[in-house]
Every structure is written in C-alpha cells, then in structure tokens.
Scaffold this motif. Structure first.
Motif, PDB file in Angstrom:
ATOM      1  N   ASP A   8       0.560  -1.369  -0.141  1.00 49.51           N
ATOM      2  CA  ASP A   8       0.054   0.085   0.009  1.00 49.51           C
ATOM      3  C   ASP A   8       0.755   1.463  -0.315  1.00 49.51           C
ATOM      4  OD1 ASP A   8      -2.028   1.842   0.154  1.00 49.51           O
ATOM      5  OD2 ASP A   8      -3.601   1.062   2.185  1.00 49.51           O
ATOM      6  N   ILE A   9       0.402   2.904   0.029  1.00 48.30           N
ATOM      7  CA  ILE A   9       1.043   3.607  -0.286  1.00 48.30           C
ATOM      8  C   ILE A   9       1.094   4.603   0.841  1.00 48.30           C
ATOM      9  CG2 ILE A   9      -0.671   5.359  -1.175  1.00 48.30           C
ATOM     10  CD1 ILE A   9       1.859   5.872  -2.661  1.00 48.30           C
ATOM     11  N   GLU A  10      -0.094   5.200   1.954  1.00 49.46           N
ATOM     12  CA  GLU A  10       0.204   4.854   2.569  1.00 49.46           C
ATOM     13  C   GLU A  10       0.835   5.733   4.042  1.00 49.46           C
ATOM     14  OE1 GLU A  10      -4.332   5.658   1.250  1.00 49.46           O
ATOM     15  OE2 GLU A  10      -2.514   3.824   1.602  1.00 49.46           O
ATOM     16  N   GLY A  11       1.301   3.934   4.243  1.00 49.82           N
ATOM     17  CA  GLY A  11       2.617   3.683   5.158  1.00 49.82           C
ATOM     18  C   GLY A  11       3.829   3.662   4.812  1.00 49.82           C
ATOM     19  N   VAL A  12       3.736   4.770   3.335  1.00 53.91           N
ATOM     20  CA  VAL A  12       5.382   4.311   2.449  1.00 53.91           C
ATOM     21  C   VAL A  12       5.880   5.982   3.889  1.00 53.91           C
ATOM     22  CG1 VAL A  12       6.540   4.834   0.697  1.00 53.91           C
ATOM     23  CG2 VAL A  12       5.109   3.643   1.105  1.00 53.91           C
ATOM     24  N   ALA A  13       7.232   6.429   4.238  1.00 55.49           N
ATOM     25  CA  ALA A  13       8.202   6.854   4.459  1.00 55.49           C
ATOM     26  C   ALA A  13       8.037   7.688   3.793  1.00 55.49           C
ATOM     27  CB  ALA A  13       9.306   6.463   5.000  1.00 55.49           C
ATOM     28  N   GLY A  14       7.518   9.263   4.239  1.00 48.50           N
ATOM     29  CA  GLY A  14       7.437  10.632   3.138  1.00 48.50           C
ATOM     30  C   GLY A  14       6.046  10.654   2.757  1.00 48.50           C
ATOM     31  N   VAL A  15       5.490   9.825   2.851  1.00 47.08           N
ATOM     32  CA  VAL A  15       3.860  10.232   2.434  1.00 47.08           C
ATOM     33  C   VAL A  15       2.825  10.354   3.539  1.00 47.08           C
ATOM     34  CG1 VAL A  15       2.025   9.301   1.637  1.00 47.08           C
ATOM     35  CG2 VAL A  15       4.252   8.138   0.660  1.00 47.08           C
ATOM     36  N   TYR A  16       2.217  11.602   3.026  1.00 45.85           N
ATOM     37  CA  TYR A  16       1.506  12.539   4.405  1.00 45.85           C
ATOM     38  C   TYR A  16       0.140  13.194   4.155  1.00 45.85           C
ATOM     39  CZ  TYR A  16       6.057  13.343   6.567  1.00 45.85           C
ATOM     40  OH  TYR A  16       7.119  12.644   6.999  1.00 45.85           O
ATOM     41  N   HIS A  17      -0.237  13.418   2.376  1.00 47.23           N
ATOM     42  CA  HIS A  17      -1.548  13.875   1.867  1.00 47.23           C
ATOM     43  C   HIS A  17      -2.018  13.369   1.305  1.00 47.23           C
ATOM     44  CE1 HIS A  17      -3.137  17.743   0.788  1.00 47.23           C
ATOM     45  NE2 HIS A  17      -3.835  17.749   1.316  1.00 47.23           N
ATOM     46  N   HIS A  18      -2.991  13.673   0.691  1.00 47.30           N
ATOM     47  CA  HIS A  18      -4.457  13.211  -0.113  1.00 47.30           C
ATOM     48  C   HIS A  18      -3.843  13.469  -1.418  1.00 47.30           C
ATOM     49  CE1 HIS A  18      -7.266  11.689   3.137  1.00 47.30           C
ATOM     50  NE2 HIS A  18      -7.038  13.238   3.042  1.00 47.30           N
ATOM     51  N   GLU A  19      -3.021  14.351  -1.479  1.00 46.53           N
ATOM     52  CA  GLU A  19      -2.255  14.702  -3.103  1.00 46.53           C
ATOM     53  C   GLU A  19      -1.052  13.529  -3.536  1.00 46.53           C
ATOM     54  OE1 GLU A  19      -0.965  18.982  -3.618  1.00 46.53           O
ATOM     55  OE2 GLU A  19      -3.250  19.602  -3.522  1.00 46.53           O
ATOM     56  N   GLN A  20      -0.746  13.314  -2.430  1.00 52.60           N
ATOM     57  CA  GLN A  20       0.395  11.886  -2.761  1.00 52.60           C
ATOM     58  C   GLN A  20       0.321  10.318  -2.985  1.00 52.60           C
ATOM     59  OE1 GLN A  20       2.398  13.109   1.245  1.00 52.60           O
ATOM     60  NE2 GLN A  20       4.198  12.561   0.067  1.00 52.60           N
ATOM     61  N   VAL A  21      -1.256  10.535  -2.765  1.00 49.07           N
ATOM     62  CA  VAL A  21      -2.255   8.947  -2.954  1.00 49.07           C
ATOM     63  C   VAL A  21      -2.836   9.471  -3.987  1.00 49.07           C
ATOM     64  CG1 VAL A  21      -1.515   8.920  -0.133  1.00 49.07           C
ATOM     65  CG2 VAL A  21      -3.739   9.453  -1.305  1.00 49.07           C
ATOM     66  N   ARG A  22      -2.925  10.385  -4.586  1.00 48.44           N
ATOM     67  CA  ARG A  22      -4.426   9.794  -5.378  1.00 48.44           C
ATOM     68  C   ARG A  22      -3.411  10.340  -7.467  1.00 48.44           C
ATOM     69  NH1 ARG A  22      -8.425  13.006  -2.676  1.00 48.44           N
ATOM     70  NH2 ARG A  22      -9.343  12.243  -0.879  1.00 48.44           N
ATOM     71  N   PRO A  23      -3.562   9.449  -8.456  1.00 54.78           N
ATOM     72  CA  PRO A  23      -3.290   9.684  -9.751  1.00 54.78           C
ATOM     73  C   PRO A  23      -3.732  10.974  -9.775  1.00 54.78           C
ATOM     74  CG  PRO A  23      -4.005   7.722  -8.987  1.00 54.78           C
ATOM     75  CD  PRO A  23      -3.873   8.010  -8.163  1.00 54.78           C
ATOM     76  N   GLY A  24      -3.189  12.164 -10.894  1.00 56.79           N
ATOM     77  CA  GLY A  24      -3.389  13.039 -11.007  1.00 56.79           C
ATOM     78  C   GLY A  24      -2.834  14.309 -10.536  1.00 56.79           C
ATOM     79  N   ASN A  25      -1.688  14.436  -9.863  1.00 56.16           N
ATOM     80  CA  ASN A  25      -0.862  14.989  -8.794  1.00 56.16           C
ATOM     81  C   ASN A  25      -0.040  14.878  -8.932  1.00 56.16           C
ATOM     82  OD1 ASN A  25      -3.739  16.705  -7.341  1.00 56.16           O
ATOM     83  ND2 ASN A  25      -3.636  14.219  -6.416  1.00 56.16           N
ATOM     84  N   PRO A  26       1.347  15.863  -9.580  1.00 55.20           N
ATOM     85  CA  PRO A  26       2.609  15.609  -9.412  1.00 55.20           C
ATOM     86  C   PRO A  26       2.947  14.888  -8.033  1.00 55.20           C
ATOM     87  CG  PRO A  26       2.254  17.840  -9.896  1.00 55.20           C
ATOM     88  CD  PRO A  26       0.429  17.176  -9.437  1.00 55.20           C
ATOM     89  N   GLU A  27       2.658  15.353  -6.807  1.00 52.90           N
ATOM     90  CA  GLU A  27       3.068  14.750  -5.414  1.00 52.90           C
ATOM     91  C   GLU A  27       3.346  13.153  -5.866  1.00 52.90           C
ATOM     92  OE1 GLU A  27       4.727  15.714  -3.054  1.00 52.90           O
ATOM     93  OE2 GLU A  27       4.893  17.884  -4.103  1.00 52.90           O
ATOM     94  N   TYR A  28       2.097  12.462  -6.433  1.00 52.12           N
ATOM     95  CA  TYR A  28       1.915  11.415  -6.567  1.00 52.12           C
ATOM     96  C   TYR A  28       2.598  10.643  -7.599  1.00 52.12           C
ATOM     97  CZ  TYR A  28      -0.754   6.832  -8.474  1.00 52.12           C
ATOM     98  OH  TYR A  28      -0.425   5.977  -8.744  1.00 52.12           O
ATOM     99  N   GLU A  29       2.953  10.868  -8.459  1.00 53.96           N
ATOM    100  CA  GLU A  29       4.268  10.380  -9.651  1.00 53.96           C
ATOM    101  C   GLU A  29       5.331  10.226  -8.357  1.00 53.96           C
ATOM    102  OE1 GLU A  29       4.188   9.147 -12.150  1.00 53.96           O
ATOM    103  OE2 GLU A  29       1.834   9.675 -12.132  1.00 53.96           O
ATOM    104  N   ARG A  30       5.942  11.469  -7.198  1.00 50.72           N
ATOM    105  CA  ARG A  30       6.846  11.478  -6.798  1.00 50.72           C
ATOM    106  C   ARG A  30       6.636   9.472  -5.480  1.00 50.72           C
ATOM    107  NH1 ARG A  30       7.550  16.821  -7.901  1.00 50.72           N
ATOM    108  NH2 ARG A  30       5.816  17.194  -5.839  1.00 50.72           N
ATOM    109  N   ALA A  31       5.831   9.678  -4.966  1.00 49.54           N
ATOM    110  CA  ALA A  31       4.752   8.948  -3.767  1.00 49.54           C
ATOM    111  C   ALA A  31       4.791   7.313  -4.403  1.00 49.54           C
ATOM    112  CB  ALA A  31       3.630   9.449  -3.912  1.00 49.54           C
TER     113      ALA A  31
END
Length: 278
Positions: A8-31
């Motif tokens: 899964d992704i929410e427990g990955v180090a450095g992941v905190y925000h919804h934008e990091q876990v939803r496709p379509g956001n630049p932050e997601y591409e990094r996460a």
C-alpha cells in the motif's frame, strides 16, 4: 519458499497528504516511486532471507501504482482490478508468508491517512464485533488460505493497532504520526534499509532458520456478522438497496457472511457502489 508482499502507499516513508496518494497530482508521481522503492527493498529482503519466489501485490487504489520497471526484477508483480482477493491476490498460489508493506491505521484512527478500504464510504468496519482495518481484514483473508502475516510496515499507530493480531510478525516503523496529515518520517533510504532487514528477519524466522516463534495464520470465527458505519446516511441509503443488507441506524448497516472472503468481496462491492454518490 513463496512470499507475498502486499504494498500500500499511505504507510510509506515521506507520504502524508491525499495529493500524494491520488493519481493526477505531481506529488503522486513522486510518492509512487517511493512506494516502488520500499517494495523493491522488501523483495530484496525476502530473497536475502531464503525466499525462492516473491510476488508483489500492488494494493493501493486502482492497483496499478508502481512502475514495474522500478521494481526488483526478481519479483512477479500483481496489478490491476477488479480481483476477488483484492489486496492479497496471489495468496491462493501457496504462499508461505505475507508482508503488509506501507499499510495504515483503520478508519477513525489517529494514524496518517487513516481509513478502511474506502475513506469516502466507510467510517467503521467490524467483524463479529471486532473493529478491523485493512490489515486485519486482509490478514484474516490470507489466514483463510493458510498464509500468516510475517511482517508489516507503516506508522506507529498502524503498528500499535495490529501488533495483537500478528504478535509474532516483524514490524518496521517508517514514520510517527502527529496527525492525520502530518508526521515525522525516516528518510526513504533509511526506511528501505529497515524494511529490507525486517523482511529478511521475518522470512528467515518463517523458514525456521532463526530462533523464536514462527507466525501462525490469523483466523476469524465463521460464519460472521459484519457491521458497517458509513460516512453519511446517503451511503447507507445506497448500500441497503442490496436486499441482504439490514439497516441498523441512519448511518449503519449489517450483513451476514459465510467466511471472510465473502465479507471482503461484499465490502469491495459496496465500495465500488459508493462512486455513484461522488
């Protein structure tokens, strides 16, 4: 020895925000690349510990997050949906141990990005009166296939919630929650190193090459009563169109299931139904 890594992704180090876990956001591409790096570390740890086959189940959202070319080439990757066994698809292949990688705490929990299956639909899920998150639900589904959870990684709240369910598993804390959208994280490099070591230790223990108790599969009594608190009464209105569901309150319902696989398939069907209310 066959090992399944459910990532899964929410427990990955450095992941905190919804934008990091939803496709379509630049932050997601990094996460998603951080997720793939932790999964690759887990694969390496499994082979270090003596695994002969390692499967990686992409277990977040649409189940197609990690770029396959960024994963350890020795892994066999399970991606795409729908699939009946969801986050532990692959467990039917004769798996000897399951690693829950990058997992999070249950809905209404105090962990980072806490939810259960679908944050829009479900506020609480209980099996025979016991509240469970994704780790408990899918750990029990793995147990129905005689596969124990041997390792888990995520924030401190996830670990605290699930240690009693998997008392002999190796847990790796990637970050500490200070709120639903905040925390204190290991660096990606340190997190990957800790995960590799933790998976290696867990696989060796399961193989019986290290001292200590070997994890046993989690099994829940069946048949079972599933109770669900929805996020809004509108969702309960929708879900109870299903004739076998019983409305128990404005935002609550219940149903009976012959086993945990039936229960999870029903929950995933309700999750899919909820999209019409978005």
């Amino acid at each position: 020895m066959k090992i399944l890594i459910s990532a899964d992704i929410e427990g990955v180090a450095g992941v905190y925000h919804h934008e990091q876990v939803r496709p379509g956001n630049p932050e997601y591409e990094r996460a998603r690349r951080l997720m793939a790096a932790e999964a690759s570390a887990a694969v390496a740890g499994a082979f270090d510990g003596g695994a002969t086959e390692v499967y990686v189940n992409d277990s977040h959202g649409g189940f197609r997050n990690m770029p396959p070319d960024l994963l350890d080439e020795r892994a066999q990757v399970i991606q795409g949906k729908p699939r009946y066994l969801g986050m532990v698809a692959g467990v039917e292949l004769g798996i000897d141990g399951v690693c829950l990688l990058g997992y999070h705490s249950r809905a209404q929990g105090r962990g980072i990005l806490a939810h259960t299956i679908n944050s829009f639909a479900f506020a609480r899920v209980c099996v025979n009166g016991q509240e469970l998150g994704e780790a408990g639900l899918y750990g029990a589904l793995a147990g129905a296939y005689d596969a124990p959870v041997i390792m888990g990684s995520g924030d401190d709240v996830f670990i605290d919630e699930n240690r009693s369910l998997f008392p002999h598993a190796v847990f790796v804390q990637t970050k500490r929650a200070t709120g639903q959208l905040s925390g204190i994280s290991l660096s990606p490099t340190r997190s990957c190193a800790a995960i590799r070591d933790g998976v290696q230790q867990a696989v060796k223990a399961q193989a019986g090459t290290m001292a200590g108790s070997r994890p046993t599969p989690l099994r829940l009594d069946a048949p079972m009563r599933i109770t669900v608190q929805t996020q809004t009464p509108a969702q309960a209105d929708l879900f109870c169109q299903w004739p076998t569901l019983t409305r128990t309150d404005g935002d609550a319902l219940a149903f009976d299931a012959a086993d945990i696989e039936t229960a999870i398939r029903m929950l995933n069907s309700l999750s899919a139904m909820s999209s019409m209310l978005r």
